[in-house]
Motif scaffolding. Structure first.
Motif, mmCIF file in Angstrom:
data_model
loop_
_atom_site.group_PDB
_atom_site.id
_atom_site.type_symbol
_atom_site.label_atom_id
_atom_site.label_comp_id
_atom_site.label_asym_id
_atom_site.label_seq_id
_atom_site.Cartn_x
_atom_site.Cartn_y
_atom_site.Cartn_z
ATOM 1 N N THR A 39 0.877 -1.173 0.000
ATOM 2 C CA THR A 39 0.000 0.000 0.000
ATOM 3 C C THR A 39 0.906 1.211 0.000
ATOM 4 O O THR A 39 1.672 1.420 0.956
ATOM 5 C CB THR A 39 -0.890 0.033 1.256
ATOM 6 N N GLU A 40 0.866 1.971 -1.058
ATOM 7 C CA GLU A 40 1.774 3.112 -1.246
ATOM 8 C C GLU A 40 3.214 2.688 -0.954
ATOM 9 O O GLU A 40 3.719 1.798 -1.617
ATOM 10 C CB GLU A 40 1.299 4.301 -0.408
ATOM 11 N N VAL B 127 -2.071 0.080 -4.521
ATOM 12 C CA VAL B 127 -2.470 -1.013 -3.633
ATOM 13 C C VAL B 127 -2.494 -2.327 -4.409
ATOM 14 O O VAL B 127 -3.065 -2.396 -5.492
ATOM 15 C CB VAL B 127 -3.891 -0.768 -3.051
#
Lengths: 344, 357
Positions: free
Chosen positions: A77-78, A256
């Motif tokens: 995620t990021e 993501v």
């Protein structure tokens, strides 16, 4: 110590084992074969002894339990990521000597090759103990004796299924003694296959010059018209370890997703594709040559003590074009003979 | 040669008239086109004793023995007892005493009682074929007792897969074995072989999504051929254990308006196919005012109209949840003569019970 368990006793022991272990075994999937009304036998998590297909050799190898066709390596995620998790429960696998011995070969590639240990393989392998299954000679594609993989002492329990539902068990690993406390001891030792119908002599390629001549030998051309490069042989292989990775994006947010590992095959298109779109091995003959030499020359050249084959014969059994790996080995031997005589 | 022969009676007895007066051809039923090889001894004996020493494979998979003389018909019929009992009674479980479901009583020395319902043909199906999805001759054997013996005509062709080698599209009631496929993405290596195979040999319903490395499927256009399972190297595609069928109706050849059949049912279970066929006698009887006459099954559908056909054929049938039924059918015929159906009202056919006039 060894025991003969009635069906009820065997079921009770199995139920006890299930409390502690995830148990995997060959399992029959009715009508799920390549052709209509044919079954397929593959490894699955099982819930009872009756789920275990003990007669027919599985169509797909035991390695799928430890290195599944597909697995998530990590999620991102990021700028953050975390590794995928696996259960900490120990694993018991019903397996034959060929499949157990194949793990020695797989472990060399996954754990330590090139100074790198594949933690995703390692974390699975470390949980595994084996229940050795009696193998009454396998089928007419088996050649484990020729590959010296017909025996193993890497097991905790050894079992032999009897037609009447009873089960012979040898307990080799004392961690399992307490499961059999109420049961009377008998004499039972697992028997290993010591002869296959099929015998193979892996050819020796004595030097680099012979190897190069073998690579250029016309024997590989045959596969250009016979092999369809589907990769069924390598998916069915007990020892093949090739995989590819892919970043899967969840939905429309590219920040993501997960990195996924998927089994790959040297036989399918795209395997040798590199930046710029160039492929190194384009023809079916070249791909087959790579597979054969990788298994029966390159691996041994690096790791010395064995070839990358346990003689389970699944590649031959699953080939939709009836290409036999043992016949191909014989053809290699003949080609080497020609090379050594200076005929080609 | 002065011969008084009722050829209509002989025809019902499965002896077909030849060019030569008094010489006939015997048609022996082979349900599903599949029979024990020992039956060939019977064919051989009939042919060598009463026929011309040869036999022809009938276009509907019958054993056709040529050159049988009229005076030998009773002897041939008597000898046929063994064959009919073995093939019809023992193998197919047919009650030979019934004709179209009514108790008539069969004289086993008198040969075949009816010719109306034609031999059920089948490809070899999944008993042998790598493409087959169903066991075709086992289905044929289950159907045999439903449609035979009967004076009502019906031609049934069974194909094991949508490749339809046995031309289910060219008969009254064609049955095609279709496989409902299951995809197991966790076993898919993303090689795309199924998608390429579907594109090349089927309906292009599979696509390899390059982003996910997995296969996407346009389920509505899948014909259920099962080729994806046949080619997948990893068993990521498998057939469901349940068997399904597509039913194609109204196909025909002929001198007037040949046409390819149209889909009546899709994804029907075996129970549904069998219970639909159990209504065939009722439907035929209704259309023909309860008098069986020689009229091909497809024409009966034309006379009644598809919606009436559907109404009677589905009577009491409990459809499986997957089963789809054609709401309507729009035929596409070859009209050898243009506007073939436009004619004086007096030439129109009737359908259904006719009041006494």
């Amino acid at each position: 110590m060894s025991y003969r368990l009635t069906q009820n006793e065997a079921d009770a022991v199995f139920a006890e084992l299930l409390k502690k272990f995830d148990i995997y075994a060959p399992h029959r999937h009715v009508c799920a074969g390549r052709y209509s009304d044919d079954d397929i036998v593959k490894y699955d998590k099982v819930e009872s002894l009756s789920d275990v297909e003990y007669k027919k050799k599985s169509d797909y190898p035991m390695k799928e339990v430890i290195s599944p066709i597909q697995q998530a390596l990590f999620y991102f995620t990021e700028d953050e990521y975390r590794e995928s998790k696996v259960s900490s429960r120990p694993i018991l696998i019903f397996a034959r000597p060929c499949d157990i011995n194949a793990q020695k070969i797989q472990a060399r590639i996954y754990a330590g090759n090139g100074g790198f240990t594949d933690s995703y393989y390692e974390r699975m392998k470390d949980r595994v103990k084996y229940i050795l299954m009696d193998c009454e000679g396998g089928d007419d594609n088996c050649f484990c004796v020729s590959m010296h993989t017909n025996k193993t002492d890497n097991y905790s329990l050894a079992v032999k299924f009897h037609e009447d539902g009873s089960l012979f068990v040898k307990v080799k690993d004392q961690d399992f003694d307490n499961y059999f406390q109420e049961i009377k001891e008998i004499e039972f030792e697992p028997e290993f296959v010591n002869k296959n119908e099929l015998k193979v002599t892996v050819p020796v390629i004595k030097d680099h010059e012979t190897l190069n001549k073998l690579k250029a030998h016309p024997m590989w051309n045959e596969f250009n018209s016979r092999c369809i490069s589907c990769g069924a042989c390598t998916i069915a292989c007990s020892t093949c370890t090739c995989f590819t990775t892919k970043d899967i994006i969840y939905g429309d947010n590219p920040e993501v997703g997960e990195r996924r590992r998927i089994e790959s095959s040297c036989q399918v298109d795209g395997y040798t594709t590199v930046a710029g779109g160039i492929s190194y091995r384009k023809t079916a003959g070249e791909k087959m040559r790579f597979k054969m030499l990788h298994k029966f020359h390159d691996y041994k050249e690096r790791f010395v003590d064995s070839d990358m084959c346990v003689g389970c014969g699944r590649c031959t059994a699953r080939c939709p074009q009836f290409i036999s790996i043992t016949t191909t080995l014989d053809k290699m031997s003949k080609a080497i003979e020609e090379i050594e005589k200076g005929e080609v | 040669m002065n011969q008084d022969i009722n050829i209509k009676t002989l025809q019902k007895n499965c002896f077909r008239q030849s060019k030569v007066p008094g010489v006939f051809l015997l048609q022996m039923r082979v349900p599903g086109g599949y029979v024990s090889a020992e039956m060939l001894e019977i064919v051989k004996h009939i042919s060598e004793t009463w026929g011309d020493g040869n036999f022809h494979f009938g276009t509907r998979q019958t054993f056709d023995v040529c050159g049988i003389k009229y005076q030998d018909v009773p002897a041939v019929n008597e000898y046929l007892e063994k064959y009919i009992k073995s093939v019809e009674e023992d193998v197919c479980g047919v009650d030979m005493d019934l004709i179209a479901g009514e108790k008539v009583g069969w004289n086993p020395k008198a040969g075949y009682p009816t010719i109306g319902a034609r031999n059920i043909t089948a490809c070899i199906g999944n008993y042998h074929c790598v493409c087959g999805n169903v066991n075709t001759f086992e289905l044929a054997r289950k159907i045999e007792g439903i449609i035979f013996p009967s004076h009502y005509h019906i031609k049934i062709n069974i194909s094991g897969c949508p490749n339809d080698c046995n031309k289910a599209h060219l008969c009254d009631f064609g049955i095609i074995g279709v496989a409902e496929m299951e995809y197991h993405p966790d076993r898919c290596i993303g090689c795309g072989l199924c998608a390429r195979t579907c594109e090349k040999g089927s309906t292009r319903v599979l696509t390899l999504n390059e982003e996910t490395g997995k296969i996407e499927k346009d389920t509505c256009c899948c014909v259920g051929c099962g080729e994806c399972a046949r080619v997948c190297p990893a068993s990521a595609w498998t057939r469901k254990e349940e068997k399904y069928y597509r039913v194609i109706i109204g196909g025909r050849t002929g001198r007037q308006t040949p046409r390819t059949g149209k889909m009546f049912l899709n994804w029907a279970s075996e129970d549904v196919v069998l219970s639909v066929l159990k209504n065939w006698q009722n439907f035929s009887a209704w259309v023909m005012n309860y008098k069986p006459e020689y009229l091909h099954g497809g024409h009966l559908i034309d006379r009644a109209g598809y919606k009436k056909f559907k109404e009677i054929m589905l009577e009491g049938v409990k459809l499986n949840p997957e089963c789809l039924v054609a709401e309507d059918i729009y035929w596409h015929e070859t009209e050898y003569r243009s506007n073939f159906n436009v004619k004086p009202l007096s030439l129109h056919h009737t359908a259904g019970p006719q009041d006494k006039k």
